[in-house]
Design a protein around this motif. Structure first.
Motif, PDB file in Angstrom:
ATOM      1  N   TYR A 149     -20.584 -14.037  17.591  1.00 24.72           N
ATOM      2  CA  TYR A 149     -19.388 -13.195  17.755  1.00 24.72           C
ATOM      3  C   TYR A 149     -19.728 -11.753  18.127  1.00 24.72           C
ATOM      4  N   ARG A 171     -17.765 -10.321  21.319  1.00 24.25           N
ATOM      5  CA  ARG A 171     -17.020  -9.060  21.291  1.00 24.25           C
ATOM      6  C   ARG A 171     -17.485  -8.106  22.373  1.00 24.25           C
ATOM      7  N   TRP A 201     -11.783  -9.315  11.378  1.00 23.19           N
ATOM      8  CA  TRP A 201     -13.032 -10.076  11.530  1.00 23.19           C
ATOM      9  C   TRP A 201     -13.587 -10.518  10.189  1.00 23.19           C
TER      10      TRP A 201
END
Ligand code: HEM
Length: 149
Positions: free
Chosen positions: A30, A34, A51
């Motif tokens: 992630y 991002r 998150w």
């Protein structure tokens, strides 16, 4: 000794991918998502400042998929149908290549193949759910699997 069925009940399922590795895999993946020019904004819009909630869901999801731990109870198809307007079929290719890159940083070749196959299968079923339109076969994403090999 226990009879076989009793032994099965008492022995925990073998853990193929340790939890610590799952956490590293999800966190690293992630981070890449991002920072990605196309995926980043999709996730920003859907997740915003949450998150700290999303990542533990993903730890549980992958623990269930990879170690059959039963930790995840959710409905990925429903969640992805809700964000379908912000996603295009090509985003699945971006998602899978960042995921593969992450796996190659962390796992042996065997484990990369094992984990990637799971992701590919799930990606295919999500993308079919999101984009398959029987009236428009040309709109179908090209499967990333090995159908012809
Ligand atoms: C184009 C590719 C993809 C995009 C853009 C995408 C995007 C997202 C976003 C934005 C969320 C958060 C939604 C929310 O909480 O409101 C989410 C959740 C999730 N995604 Fe994806 N995703 C993609 C592919 C995949 C694939 C291939 C997998 C599995 C291998 C996956 C598994 C999940 C799971 C398990 C959740 C959490 C569902 C829940 O809340 O229970 N996604 N995805």
């Amino acid at each position: 000794m226990y009879p076989p069925e009793e032994r099965e009940r008492r022995d925990p399922r073998p853990i193929r991918i340790p939890n610590l590795m799952i956490v590293q895999m999800v966190d690293r993946f992630y981070e890449k998502v991002r920072a990605h020019s196309e995926l980043g904004p999709i996730f920003d819009e859907a997740i915003g400042d949450n998150w700290d909630k999303h990542l533990p869901i993903m730890y549980r999801f992958w623990s269930s998929v990879l170690n059959t731990s039963g930790q995840y109870s959710g409905n990925p198809m429903r969640v992805h149908m809700q964000i379908k307007q912000t996603v295009i079929p090509e985003n699945f290719g971006h998602w899978l290549s960042l995921f593969q890159e992450t796996l190659e940083e962390l796992f042996s070749d065997d484990d990369v193949a094992f984990i990637f196959k799971k992701a590919e299968n799930i990606a295919q079923s999500l993308s079919l759910g999101m984009f398959y339109n029987p009236a428009s076969p040309h709109a179908m994403p090209v499967p990333t699997g090995t159908a012809n090999s």
